[in-house]
Design a protein around this motif. Structure first.
Motif, PDB file in Angstrom:
ATOM      1  N   LEU A 322       1.205  -1.647  -0.308  1.00  0.00           N
ATOM      2  CA  LEU A 322       0.097  -0.077  -0.153  1.00  0.00           C
ATOM      3  C   LEU A 322       1.070   0.978  -0.119  1.00  0.00           C
ATOM      4  O   LEU A 322       0.510   2.599  -0.894  1.00  0.00           O
ATOM      5  CB  LEU A 322      -0.721   0.015   0.743  1.00  0.00           C
ATOM      6  N   LEU A 323       1.656   1.343   0.902  1.00  0.00           N
ATOM      7  CA  LEU A 323       3.158   2.529   1.441  1.00  0.00           C
ATOM      8  C   LEU A 323       3.268   2.518  -0.780  1.00  0.00           C
ATOM      9  O   LEU A 323       3.540   3.799  -1.222  1.00  0.00           O
ATOM     10  CB  LEU A 323       3.888   1.843   1.961  1.00  0.00           C
ATOM     11  N   MET A 324       4.179   1.354  -0.974  1.00  0.00           N
ATOM     12  CA  MET A 324       4.367   1.573  -2.561  1.00  0.00           C
ATOM     13  C   MET A 324       3.880   1.799  -3.485  1.00  0.00           C
ATOM     14  O   MET A 324       4.088   2.916  -4.599  1.00  0.00           O
ATOM     15  CB  MET A 324       4.594  -0.191  -2.718  1.00  0.00           C
ATOM     16  N   VAL A 325       2.467   1.800  -3.252  1.00  0.00           N
ATOM     17  CA  VAL A 325       1.286   2.648  -4.336  1.00  0.00           C
ATOM     18  C   VAL A 325       1.180   3.862  -4.418  1.00  0.00           C
ATOM     19  O   VAL A 325       1.305   4.571  -5.078  1.00  0.00           O
ATOM     20  CB  VAL A 325       0.119   1.224  -4.582  1.00  0.00           C
ATOM     21  N   THR A 326       0.547   3.750  -2.927  1.00  0.00           N
ATOM     22  CA  THR A 326       0.938   5.919  -2.283  1.00  0.00           C
ATOM     23  C   THR A 326       1.770   6.346  -2.770  1.00  0.00           C
ATOM     24  O   THR A 326       2.090   7.245  -4.026  1.00  0.00           O
ATOM     25  CB  THR A 326       0.696   5.968  -0.909  1.00  0.00           C
ATOM     26  N   CYS A 327       2.621   5.606  -2.600  1.00  0.00           N
ATOM     27  CA  CYS A 327       4.185   6.069  -2.895  1.00  0.00           C
ATOM     28  C   CYS A 327       4.671   6.381  -4.976  1.00  0.00           C
ATOM     29  O   CYS A 327       4.849   7.287  -5.814  1.00  0.00           O
ATOM     30  CB  CYS A 327       5.154   6.142  -2.790  1.00  0.00           C
ATOM     31  N   THR A 328       3.628   5.342  -5.439  1.00  0.00           N
ATOM     32  CA  THR A 328       3.782   5.341  -7.090  1.00  0.00           C
ATOM     33  C   THR A 328       3.255   6.509  -7.701  1.00  0.00           C
ATOM     34  O   THR A 328       3.475   7.884  -9.000  1.00  0.00           O
ATOM     35  CB  THR A 328       3.430   4.146  -8.300  1.00  0.00           C
ATOM     36  N   TYR A 352       8.218   2.953 -10.593  1.00  0.00           N
ATOM     37  CA  TYR A 352       7.412   2.355 -11.916  1.00  0.00           C
ATOM     38  C   TYR A 352       8.241   0.969 -12.121  1.00  0.00           C
ATOM     39  O   TYR A 352       6.849  -0.132 -12.103  1.00  0.00           O
ATOM     40  CB  TYR A 352       7.681   2.864 -12.806  1.00  0.00           C
ATOM     41  N   THR A 353       9.123   1.030 -12.042  1.00  0.00           N
ATOM     42  CA  THR A 353      10.391  -0.497 -11.955  1.00  0.00           C
ATOM     43  C   THR A 353       9.824  -1.514 -10.784  1.00  0.00           C
ATOM     44  O   THR A 353       9.283  -2.571 -10.853  1.00  0.00           O
ATOM     45  CB  THR A 353      11.518  -0.228 -11.742  1.00  0.00           C
ATOM     46  N   THR A 354       9.913  -1.013  -9.281  1.00  0.00           N
ATOM     47  CA  THR A 354       9.518  -2.106  -8.491  1.00  0.00           C
ATOM     48  C   THR A 354       7.819  -2.326  -8.890  1.00  0.00           C
ATOM     49  O   THR A 354       7.173  -3.867  -8.311  1.00  0.00           O
ATOM     50  CB  THR A 354       9.386  -1.394  -6.811  1.00  0.00           C
ATOM     51  N   CYS A 355       6.812  -1.671  -8.992  1.00  0.00           N
ATOM     52  CA  CYS A 355       5.622  -2.050  -9.106  1.00  0.00           C
ATOM     53  C   CYS A 355       5.146  -3.722 -10.570  1.00  0.00           C
ATOM     54  O   CYS A 355       4.817  -4.621 -10.456  1.00  0.00           O
ATOM     55  CB  CYS A 355       4.977  -0.576  -9.941  1.00  0.00           C
ATOM     56  N   ILE A 356       5.938  -3.801 -11.689  1.00  0.00           N
ATOM     57  CA  ILE A 356       6.172  -4.361 -12.345  1.00  0.00           C
ATOM     58  C   ILE A 356       6.762  -5.225 -11.610  1.00  0.00           C
ATOM     59  O   ILE A 356       6.800  -6.053 -12.380  1.00  0.00           O
ATOM     60  CB  ILE A 356       7.268  -3.529 -13.610  1.00  0.00           C
ATOM     61  N   ILE A 357       7.668  -5.618 -10.904  1.00  0.00           N
ATOM     62  CA  ILE A 357       8.287  -6.859  -9.934  1.00  0.00           C
ATOM     63  C   ILE A 357       7.717  -7.288  -9.310  1.00  0.00           C
ATOM     64  O   ILE A 357       7.219  -8.792  -9.626  1.00  0.00           O
ATOM     65  CB  ILE A 357       9.699  -6.393  -9.121  1.00  0.00           C
ATOM     66  N   LEU A 386      12.487  -9.174  -3.291  1.00  0.00           N
ATOM     67  CA  LEU A 386      13.154  -8.298  -2.294  1.00  0.00           C
ATOM     68  C   LEU A 386      13.351  -7.730  -2.153  1.00  0.00           C
ATOM     69  O   LEU A 386      14.483  -6.850  -2.702  1.00  0.00           O
ATOM     70  CB  LEU A 386      12.392  -8.860  -0.999  1.00  0.00           C
ATOM     71  N   SER A 387      14.576  -8.989  -3.035  1.00  0.00           N
ATOM     72  CA  SER A 387      15.857  -8.064  -3.813  1.00  0.00           C
ATOM     73  C   SER A 387      16.055  -7.583  -4.316  1.00  0.00           C
ATOM     74  O   SER A 387      16.782  -6.096  -4.555  1.00  0.00           O
ATOM     75  CB  SER A 387      17.077  -9.775  -3.466  1.00  0.00           C
ATOM     76  N   LEU A 388      15.439  -8.036  -5.830  1.00  0.00           N
ATOM     77  CA  LEU A 388      15.467  -6.921  -6.533  1.00  0.00           C
ATOM     78  C   LEU A 388      14.664  -5.900  -6.834  1.00  0.00           C
ATOM     79  O   LEU A 388      15.318  -4.988  -6.920  1.00  0.00           O
ATOM     80  CB  LEU A 388      14.697  -7.268  -8.187  1.00  0.00           C
ATOM     81  N   SER A 389      13.368  -6.027  -5.927  1.00  0.00           N
ATOM     82  CA  SER A 389      12.705  -3.609  -5.370  1.00  0.00           C
ATOM     83  C   SER A 389      14.166  -3.593  -4.603  1.00  0.00           C
ATOM     84  O   SER A 389      14.185  -2.066  -5.252  1.00  0.00           O
ATOM     85  CB  SER A 389      11.665  -4.554  -4.744  1.00  0.00           C
ATOM     86  N   ALA A 390      14.680  -3.854  -3.992  1.00  0.00           N
ATOM     87  CA  ALA A 390      16.277  -3.141  -3.126  1.00  0.00           C
ATOM     88  C   ALA A 390      16.861  -3.255  -3.937  1.00  0.00           C
ATOM     89  O   ALA A 390      17.762  -1.348  -3.902  1.00  0.00           O
ATOM     90  CB  ALA A 390      16.511  -3.820  -1.857  1.00  0.00           C
ATOM     91  N   SER A 391      17.327  -4.207  -5.070  1.00  0.00           N
ATOM     92  CA  SER A 391      18.299  -3.467  -5.746  1.00  0.00           C
ATOM     93  C   SER A 391      17.796  -2.226  -6.700  1.00  0.00           C
ATOM     94  O   SER A 391      18.940  -1.184  -6.860  1.00  0.00           O
ATOM     95  CB  SER A 391      18.632  -4.532  -6.632  1.00  0.00           C
ATOM     96  N   VAL A 392      17.005  -1.642  -7.111  1.00  0.00           N
ATOM     97  CA  VAL A 392      16.139  -0.890  -8.347  1.00  0.00           C
ATOM     98  C   VAL A 392      16.649   0.589  -7.280  1.00  0.00           C
ATOM     99  O   VAL A 392      17.347   1.583  -7.821  1.00  0.00           O
ATOM    100  CB  VAL A 392      14.304  -1.095  -8.251  1.00  0.00           C
ATOM    101  N   SER A 393      15.910   0.218  -5.857  1.00  0.00           N
ATOM    102  CA  SER A 393      15.948   2.026  -5.098  1.00  0.00           C
ATOM    103  C   SER A 393      17.567   1.627  -5.226  1.00  0.00           C
ATOM    104  O   SER A 393      18.200   2.966  -5.169  1.00  0.00           O
ATOM    105  CB  SER A 393      15.091   1.152  -3.820  1.00  0.00           C
ATOM    106  N   LEU A 394      18.642   0.564  -4.930  1.00  0.00           N
ATOM    107  CA  LEU A 394      19.788   1.330  -4.613  1.00  0.00           C
ATOM    108  C   LEU A 394      20.211   1.612  -5.412  1.00  0.00           C
ATOM    109  O   LEU A 394      21.318   2.580  -5.724  1.00  0.00           O
ATOM    110  CB  LEU A 394      20.679  -0.169  -4.312  1.00  0.00           C
ATOM    111  N   GLY A 395      19.914   1.226  -6.790  1.00  0.00           N
ATOM    112  CA  GLY A 395      20.998   1.500  -7.896  1.00  0.00           C
ATOM    113  C   GLY A 395      20.580   2.490  -8.940  1.00  0.00           C
ATOM    114  O   GLY A 395      21.679   3.709  -9.459  1.00  0.00           O
ATOM    115  N   MET A 396      19.141   2.995  -8.447  1.00  0.00           N
ATOM    116  CA  MET A 396      18.663   4.512  -9.143  1.00  0.00           C
ATOM    117  C   MET A 396      18.928   5.744  -8.418  1.00  0.00           C
ATOM    118  O   MET A 396      18.587   6.845  -8.994  1.00  0.00           O
ATOM    119  CB  MET A 396      17.005   4.007  -9.689  1.00  0.00           C
ATOM    120  N   LEU A 397      18.624   5.245  -7.126  1.00  0.00           N
ATOM    121  CA  LEU A 397      18.622   6.699  -6.289  1.00  0.00           C
ATOM    122  C   LEU A 397      20.196   6.680  -6.023  1.00  0.00           C
ATOM    123  O   LEU A 397      19.937   8.355  -4.958  1.00  0.00           O
ATOM    124  CB  LEU A 397      17.698   6.015  -4.985  1.00  0.00           C
TER     125      LEU A 397
END
Length: 472
Positions: A322-328, A352-357, A386-397
């Motif tokens: 829910l937090l993820m969708v609201t953030c999106t 956007y990438t995290t939602c796709i995952i 979980l690891s991919l969503s964390a990797s997306v945040s780490l890599g892009m931000l």
């Protein structure tokens, strides 16, 4: 007369003309004399009857002279039913008590008696001979399994990368780039990313009360840390630019302290839900014999696991989602903000990438609910997601910032200060440029908007504030 002669007749005993004895039994009957023939193939491949024995008061049989169509020298049994083998029960033929059919005890049944097959207890299976039951082997996800090696490898790389980013940020804590991206919120977000990677080890560890307790706590906590921090940042950006359209006064609760308070308030909801879960259903382990209860009992296995149902898992992750969708949603609302002013666009791409995952995670996780490999597939899918969503945040931000800090320190300098109103005006003009570009020539629209932005900027040039303190 026959009666009077019978004692004399019974006593007669002499050899006849054929040389065979002539005698009478107690009933006055002469004993039978029979030749026994067998229809056999001779050496000329023709069939003929051959004497193989005779009967004179008792059977005299030459077994070695007998021949059978199968070529087997053993005498075929002459019975109604053969004895049943081990693991088979006798099914008596109706009306013929001496005859029966042999039926093997199938599935999870064993031979309880000569005529009965019974079902083994739920946690047991028949032994090899099906004469009794034995415990079903208990398994769990092993560290050396391919289903565990891949998630662990990804998590280890993620933990190393996250640790490197945290160390870099701590070392360059007072540099402009670190300050501009919000140091306090960055550390909260990096903590959530680290927890997302670390949960893999808890998901693969041997289940016990302690491991099950930590799974409940940290399964959704890492995502909650990450998306609570990102939601707070995107909400802050949205409120700043919405407020800027109305007045030059900055909105409330945009200071670092306020942001931390909002973030931890969101996180506390997740922790409160976990504590309620602990109170209603204390953590414990169980052995699931139904998950891998195959048709062949030899392949049946009991799965040692924590008592966390799919519904409980979704509820644990539901708040974070829910937090993820609201953030999106907020990332979409702030997509028109110029990227030179804040992190709105990188956060947007991250969400956007995290939602796709996670949209890919749902059908894989629930689509394998009936599979015999359910434990392996679902655990691997969850940990890798979980690891991919964390990797997306780490890599892009954070990776672009770390790259500049280490390899291009000349770019790690303070940005030119802008007025709060100028920043908001630039964002508003960019939005209008997009809206008008379809109606008027690009050159006219850009000229008009740039002139308007310069006018608004010059009117507020005395109220300079650092964007790194107010817009990020």
């Amino acid at each position: 007369m026959a009666r009077s002669c019978s004692p004399h007749i019974r006593a007669v005993n002499f050899n006849g003309s054929a040389g065979t004895p002539v005698i009478f039994n107690e009933n006055g009957d002469a004993p039978g004399r029979y030749d026994i023939f067998q229809y056999q193939m001779n050496n000329r491949s023709t069939a003929e009857y051959k004497v193989i024995g005779h009967w004179t008061d008792q059977l005299h049989l030459n077994v070695d002279s007998m021949r059978w169509a199968s070529g087997d020298p053993m005498v075929p049994p002459s019975v109604c039913s053969m004895p049943c083998q081990t693991g088979e029960r006798k099914k008596v033929v109706k009306g013929v008590p001496c005859c029966w059919h042999c039926e093997r005890c199938e599935g999870y049944h064993y031979q309880a008696s000569e005529f009965i097959c019974e079902l083994c207890p739920y946690e047991q299976r028949p032994d090899h001979n099906r004469t009794g039951c034995q415990p079903i082997p208990i398994i769990k996800l092993e560290w050396h399994s391919p289903w565990a090696v891949v998630p662990v490898f990804i998590s280890m790389l993620g933990i190393i990368a996250t640790t490197f980013v945290i160390v870099t940020f701590v070392r360059y804590n007072d540099t402009p780039i670190v300050r501009a991206c919000g140091r306090e919120m960055s550390y909260v977000l990096l903590t959530g990313i680290f927890l997302c990677y670390a949960i893999t080890f808890l998901m693969i560890a041997t289940p016990d009360v302690g491991v099950c307790s930590f799974r409940r706590i940290f399964l959704g906590l890492g995502m909650c840390f990450s998306y609570a921090a990102l939601l707070t940042k995107t909400n802050r950006i949205h409120r700043i630019f919405e407020q800027g359209k109305k007045s030059v006064t900055a909105p409330r609760f945009i200071s670092p302290t306020s942001q931390l308070a909002i973030t931890f308030s969101l996180i506390s909801v997740q922790l409160l839900g976990v504590f309620v879960w602990f109170a209603v259903d204390p953590p414990h382990t169980l052995v699931d014999f139904g998950e891998q209860r195959t048709q062949d009992p030899e392949n049946a296995r009991g799965v040692l696991k924590c008592d966390i149902s799919d519904l409980s898992l979704i509820c644990s992750l539901g708040y974070s989602i829910l937090l993820m969708v609201t953030c999106t949603v907020y990332a979409i609302k702030t997509r028109g903000v110029p990227e030179t002013f804040n992190e709105a666009k990188p956060i947007g791409f991250t969400m956007y990438t995290t939602c796709i995952i996670w949209l890919a995670f749902i059908p894989i996780f629930f689509g394998t609910a009936q599979s015999a490999e359910r434990m392996y597939i679902q655990t691997t899918t969850l940990t890798v997601s979980l690891s991919l969503s964390a990797s997306v945040s780490l890599g892009m931000l954070y990776m672009p910032k770390v790259y500049i800090i280490i390899f291009h320190p000349e770019q790690n300098v303070p940005k030119r200060k802008r007025s709060f109103k100028a920043i908001v005006t630039a964002a508003t003009m960019t939005s209008k440029l997009t809206q008008k570009s379809t109606d008027r020539p690009n050159g006219e629209v850009k000229t008009e908007l740039c002139e308007s932005m310069e006018t608004n900027t010059s009117s507020t040039k005395t109220t300079y504030v650092s964007y790194s303190n107010h817009a990020n």
